[in-house]
Scaffold this motif. Structure first.
Motif, PDB file in Angstrom:
ATOM      1  N   ILE A  24      82.495  23.328  32.280  1.00  0.00           N
ATOM      2  CA  ILE A  24      81.810  22.033  32.298  1.00  0.00           C
ATOM      3  C   ILE A  24      82.775  20.861  32.315  1.00  0.00           C
ATOM      4  CG2 ILE A  24      79.647  22.889  31.351  1.00  0.00           C
ATOM      5  CD1 ILE A  24      80.484  21.623  28.648  1.00  0.00           C
ATOM      6  N   ILE A  25      83.947  21.019  31.706  1.00  0.00           N
ATOM      7  CA  ILE A  25      84.941  19.939  31.764  1.00  0.00           C
ATOM      8  C   ILE A  25      85.364  19.708  33.211  1.00  0.00           C
ATOM      9  CG2 ILE A  25      87.322  19.326  31.154  1.00  0.00           C
ATOM     10  CD1 ILE A  25      85.308  18.887  28.880  1.00  0.00           C
TER      11      ILE A  25
ATOM     12  N   ARG B 127      77.825  13.949  34.927  1.00  0.00           N
ATOM     13  CA  ARG B 127      77.458  12.631  34.388  1.00  0.00           C
ATOM     14  C   ARG B 127      76.687  11.830  35.434  1.00  0.00           C
ATOM     15  NH1 ARG B 127      82.771  11.383  30.825  1.00  0.00           N
ATOM     16  NH2 ARG B 127      81.867  12.068  28.849  1.00  0.00           N
ATOM     17  N   ASP B 128      77.091  11.945  36.687  1.00  0.00           N
ATOM     18  CA  ASP B 128      76.366  11.266  37.767  1.00  0.00           C
ATOM     19  C   ASP B 128      74.919  11.740  37.861  1.00  0.00           C
ATOM     20  OD1 ASP B 128      78.657   9.862  38.406  1.00  0.00           O
ATOM     21  OD2 ASP B 128      79.156  11.110  40.164  1.00  0.00           O
ATOM     22  N   ARG B 129      74.665  12.961  37.378  1.00  0.00           N
ATOM     23  CA  ARG B 129      73.318  13.538  37.418  1.00  0.00           C
ATOM     24  C   ARG B 129      72.578  13.382  36.094  1.00  0.00           C
ATOM     25  NH1 ARG B 129      76.256  15.767  41.218  1.00  0.00           N
ATOM     26  NH2 ARG B 129      75.288  16.677  43.046  1.00  0.00           N
ATOM     27  N   GLY B 130      73.181  12.642  35.157  1.00  0.00           N
ATOM     28  CA  GLY B 130      72.496  12.341  33.908  1.00  0.00           C
ATOM     29  C   GLY B 130      72.814  13.251  32.741  1.00  0.00           C
ATOM     30  N   PHE B 131      73.774  14.136  32.899  1.00  0.00           N
ATOM     31  CA  PHE B 131      74.170  15.034  31.809  1.00  0.00           C
ATOM     32  C   PHE B 131      75.408  14.473  31.128  1.00  0.00           C
ATOM     33  CE2 PHE B 131      71.945  17.758  34.794  1.00  0.00           C
ATOM     34  CZ  PHE B 131      71.177  18.569  33.977  1.00  0.00           C
ATOM     35  N   GLU B 132      75.445  14.532  29.810  1.00  0.00           N
ATOM     36  CA  GLU B 132      76.606  14.098  29.046  1.00  0.00           C
ATOM     37  C   GLU B 132      77.269  15.318  28.404  1.00  0.00           C
ATOM     38  OE1 GLU B 132      78.108  11.212  28.966  1.00  0.00           O
ATOM     39  OE2 GLU B 132      76.602  10.268  30.239  1.00  0.00           O
ATOM     40  N   LEU B 133      78.526  15.171  28.042  1.00  0.00           N
ATOM     41  CA  LEU B 133      79.295  16.285  27.487  1.00  0.00           C
ATOM     42  C   LEU B 133      78.627  16.890  26.262  1.00  0.00           C
ATOM     43  CD1 LEU B 133      81.805  18.056  27.562  1.00  0.00           C
ATOM     44  CD2 LEU B 133      82.994  16.303  26.233  1.00  0.00           C
TER      45      LEU B 133
END
Length: 80
Positions: A25-26, A33-39
């Protein structure tokens, strides 16, 4: 197609290494993030968090880049 993120995380950590999910994921975090997911969502996914086709494609591409592994079709058939 929707695939639960938690299922993918568990498979990575069980089938590859305990840190496999984090490495994968890193690698794709800017796109995610561009698709709305955060770490924090991806590191500790809610049971209902799911990837669509585009996110799953990013995941499989990163899996191949980082580990030279193709996500097994038989596993995909079981989880979809």
């Amino acid at each position: 197609m929707k695939i639960k993120v938690l299922t993918l995380k568990n498979w990575c950590n069980k089938s590859i290494t305990p840190l496999a999910w984090q490495r994968i994921i890193i690698k794709i975090l800017p796109e995610m993030r561009d698709r709305g997911f955060e770490l924090n969502q991806l590191e500790d996914p809610a049971p209902d968090l799911a990837f669509g086709d585009e996110e799953f494609q990013l995941f499989t591409s990163s899996l191949d880049t980082v580990y030279k592994i193709t996500f097994p079709k038989e596993v995909l058939e079981k989880i979809t």
